[in-house]
Design a protein around this motif. Structure first.
Motif, short mmCIF file in Angstrom:
data_model
loop_
_atom_site.label_atom_id
_atom_site.label_comp_id
_atom_site.label_asym_id
_atom_site.label_seq_id
_atom_site.Cartn_x
_atom_site.Cartn_y
_atom_site.Cartn_z
N VAL A 45 0.83 -1.20 0.00
CA VAL A 45 0.00 0.00 0.00
C VAL A 45 0.86 1.26 0.00
CG1 VAL A 45 -1.62 1.34 1.39
CG2 VAL A 45 -2.02 -1.08 1.01
N VAL A 46 1.89 1.27 0.83
CA VAL A 46 2.78 2.45 0.90
C VAL A 46 3.49 2.67 -0.43
CG1 VAL A 46 4.86 3.37 2.01
CG2 VAL A 46 3.08 2.30 3.39
N VAL A 47 3.97 1.58 -1.05
CA VAL A 47 4.66 1.71 -2.34
C VAL A 47 3.70 2.20 -3.42
CG1 VAL A 47 5.88 0.43 -4.13
CG2 VAL A 47 6.41 0.02 -1.73
N MET A 48 2.49 1.64 -3.48
CA MET A 48 1.54 2.01 -4.53
C MET A 48 1.06 3.45 -4.36
SD MET A 48 -0.78 -1.42 -5.11
CE MET A 48 -1.66 -0.61 -6.45
N ARG A 49 0.93 3.93 -3.15
CA ARG A 49 0.52 5.32 -2.95
C ARG A 49 1.60 6.30 -3.40
NH1 ARG A 49 -2.43 5.00 3.04
NH2 ARG A 49 -4.37 3.99 2.28
N GLU A 50 2.84 5.85 -3.44
CA GLU A 50 3.93 6.71 -3.88
C GLU A 50 4.09 6.71 -5.39
OE1 GLU A 50 5.72 8.78 -2.12
OE2 GLU A 50 4.73 8.24 -0.22
N VAL A 51 3.77 5.60 -6.06
CA VAL A 51 4.07 5.48 -7.49
C VAL A 51 2.82 5.58 -8.37
CG1 VAL A 51 6.10 4.07 -6.99
CG2 VAL A 51 3.91 2.94 -7.43
N THR A 52 1.60 5.55 -7.80
CA THR A 52 0.40 5.59 -8.63
C THR A 52 -0.66 6.43 -7.94
OG1 THR A 52 -1.21 4.25 -9.84
CG2 THR A 52 -0.58 3.51 -7.63
N TRP A 53 -1.84 6.51 -8.58
CA TRP A 53 -2.93 7.31 -8.02
C TRP A 53 -3.51 6.65 -6.77
CZ3 TRP A 53 -3.78 6.52 -13.61
CH2 TRP A 53 -3.25 7.57 -14.36
N PRO A 54 -4.07 7.46 -5.88
CA PRO A 54 -4.65 6.88 -4.65
C PRO A 54 -5.78 5.90 -4.92
CG PRO A 54 -4.30 9.24 -4.39
CD PRO A 54 -4.04 8.94 -5.83
#
Length: 447
Positions: free
Chosen positions: A101-110
């Protein structure tokens, strides 16, 4: 239409409307989950669950062996390790999903990690509840608190608390001015469960501290622990009922009815309860004392509210009502001290010197284990019998818990051996028939 029937119809219609709203909202959530950008998030969560399962299978045996080698660790640390060991798969899943979750919030849309965030919050909350409720010893209470907290947290995270509360509040039963709904019952079960868990934890810690305090007598320790348990659990029940809006003024009438019932039907129970309090206050007996009550001889295991547990030498456990200890004659062999004097009786022939017999008897008793030498045995003549000189041998011991019959038997054996070595006889009743001079012995024969 009857007013009661109209109220029931309105209530049923309200429940139906709320249920339809919840169903529609659930369908909306399900449809949202089936969208492509939400479906792949669910697939990622399932994949992470499988990875957590594989990690659990690989690392659980190694963690178990490492835990077995922690012999010098405190007990509470070992218990924490055991709880984590049982929830190892959930621990791995929470760590993995929050990392994703932390990685995806940094690299893509919420929005691409919205569903994963919900799942991560639910998993973390469920794990915290599962770990913290392990502190509750009672399995039923632990289940009520755990599942109640899981339901409330799930509704809270999903944003369905208002709808669920409204639905539970509509399902109610009314008794005059009293209204009981499923929402009130749910709140009561959750609040009282948490308060009872806290009361149990505090009472356990209090009992441990009191039992290890050497400045307090054993009977006062039991009294303090029992009083603390009654106060804590009573306060937990009172605060729990008050917090959910239960009117407690009716308890005055209920307490009066209970008083009448106690006066007529529970006299023995109340008598035992009061007798138990008196025993704890006057310190006449305490755990560890050796007592005799009628034919029962043993040491006290525990003092209960209704009875005293006594264990005898043959392993039997007797539950003696407290009233019997107050009204009956009780021999406490270790009330003020552990010294106990025992008496045994024996007799010797008239031909044996009494001074020698007394000296030999004292020396024989001194050789027996458990007989105290600082309180030397004594032997006295107590009478001249028909066929023997009667003696009493008195000696002291300081461990009545070791038994009384066995020490008496050992002293008797020591006397037997000592008398045989010194030629002292132990007589038994004998009868002599003498034929006087001038008398004739006549016999008659019958054909």
């Amino acid at each position: 239409m009857d007013p009661e029937t109209s109220d029931l119809a309105d209530q049923a219609e309200q429940i139906l409307e709320i249920g339809q709203g919840l169903l529609a909202q659930s369908q909306g959530v399900l449809n949202a989950m089936l969208r492509p950008w939400n479906a792949y998030q669910i697939a990622i969560a399932l994949g992470l669950w499988m990875v957590a399962h594989v990690l659990m299978k690989l690392l659980r045996p190694r963690l178990h062996e490492w835990m077995r080698a922690r012999e010098g660790w405190p007990k509470w640390q070992l218990r924490v390790l055991v709880v984590i060991h049982r929830r190892l798969r959930m621990v791995f899943f929470v760590a993995l999903i929050w990392t994703v979750v932390v990685v995806m919030r940094e690299v893509t849309w919420p929005s691409r990690s919205y569903v994963l965030g919900i799942i991560a919050n639910l998993a973390l909350a469920w794990l915290i509840v599962a770990l913290t409720t392990r502190l509750i010893q009672n399995s039923l209470l632990r289940g009520v608190v755990r599942y109640g907290a899981w339901v409330w947290i799930t509704l809270r995270i999903l944003g369905l608390t208002d709808e669920a509360a409204e639905f539970l509040d509509t399902v109610a039963i009314e008794f005059g001015a009293t209204r009981i709904s499923l929402l009130i019952l749910f709140h009561a079960a959750l609040v009282i469960g948490v308060l009872f868990a806290l009361a149990r934890l505090i009472s356990h810690q209090t009992a441990v501290r009191v039992q290890t305090n050497e400045d307090i007598s054993p009977s006062m320790r039991v009294l303090v622990v029992k009083a603390a348990q009654v106060l804590l659990f009573g306060a937990a029940l009172f605060i729990g009922l008050k917090s959910v809006g239960v009117d407690l003024t009716g308890l005055a009438v209920l307490s009066g009815a209970i008083g009448v019932g106690l006066g007529f039907g529970l006299q023995k129970v109340v008598s035992n309860l009061v007798s138990g309090i008196i025993i704890l206050l006057d310190k006449s007996i305490k755990p560890g004392d050796v007592i005799s009550l009628g034919e029962t001889f043993g040491w006290i295991n525990s003092l209960g509210a209704r009875y005293v547990s006594i264990t005898t030498r043959d392993g039997k456990e007797y539950l003696i009502p407290n009233e019997d200890l107050i009204t009956g004659q009780v021999v406490n062999w270790s009330h003020s001290n552990d010294f106990v004097r025992l008496d045994i009786h024996f007799g010797t022939a008239y031909g044996d010197d009494p001074h020698t017999v007394r000296r030999i008897a004292v020396a024989a008793a001194m050789k027996v284990d458990r007989v105290l030498s600082d309180r030397a045995p004594v032997c006295h003549i107590v009478g001249f019998g028909d066929s023997s000189v009667d003696y009493i041998l008195r000696f002291w011991i300081r461990d009545p818990t070791g038994g009384l019959t066995n020490i008496r038997g050992n002293v008797y054996l020591a006397l037997w051996d000592a008398f045989r070595e010194n030629g002292i006889s132990i007589p038994f009743p004998q009868r002599e028939v003498r034929v006087l001079e001038g008398s004739r012995l006549r016999t008659s024969a019958q054909d």
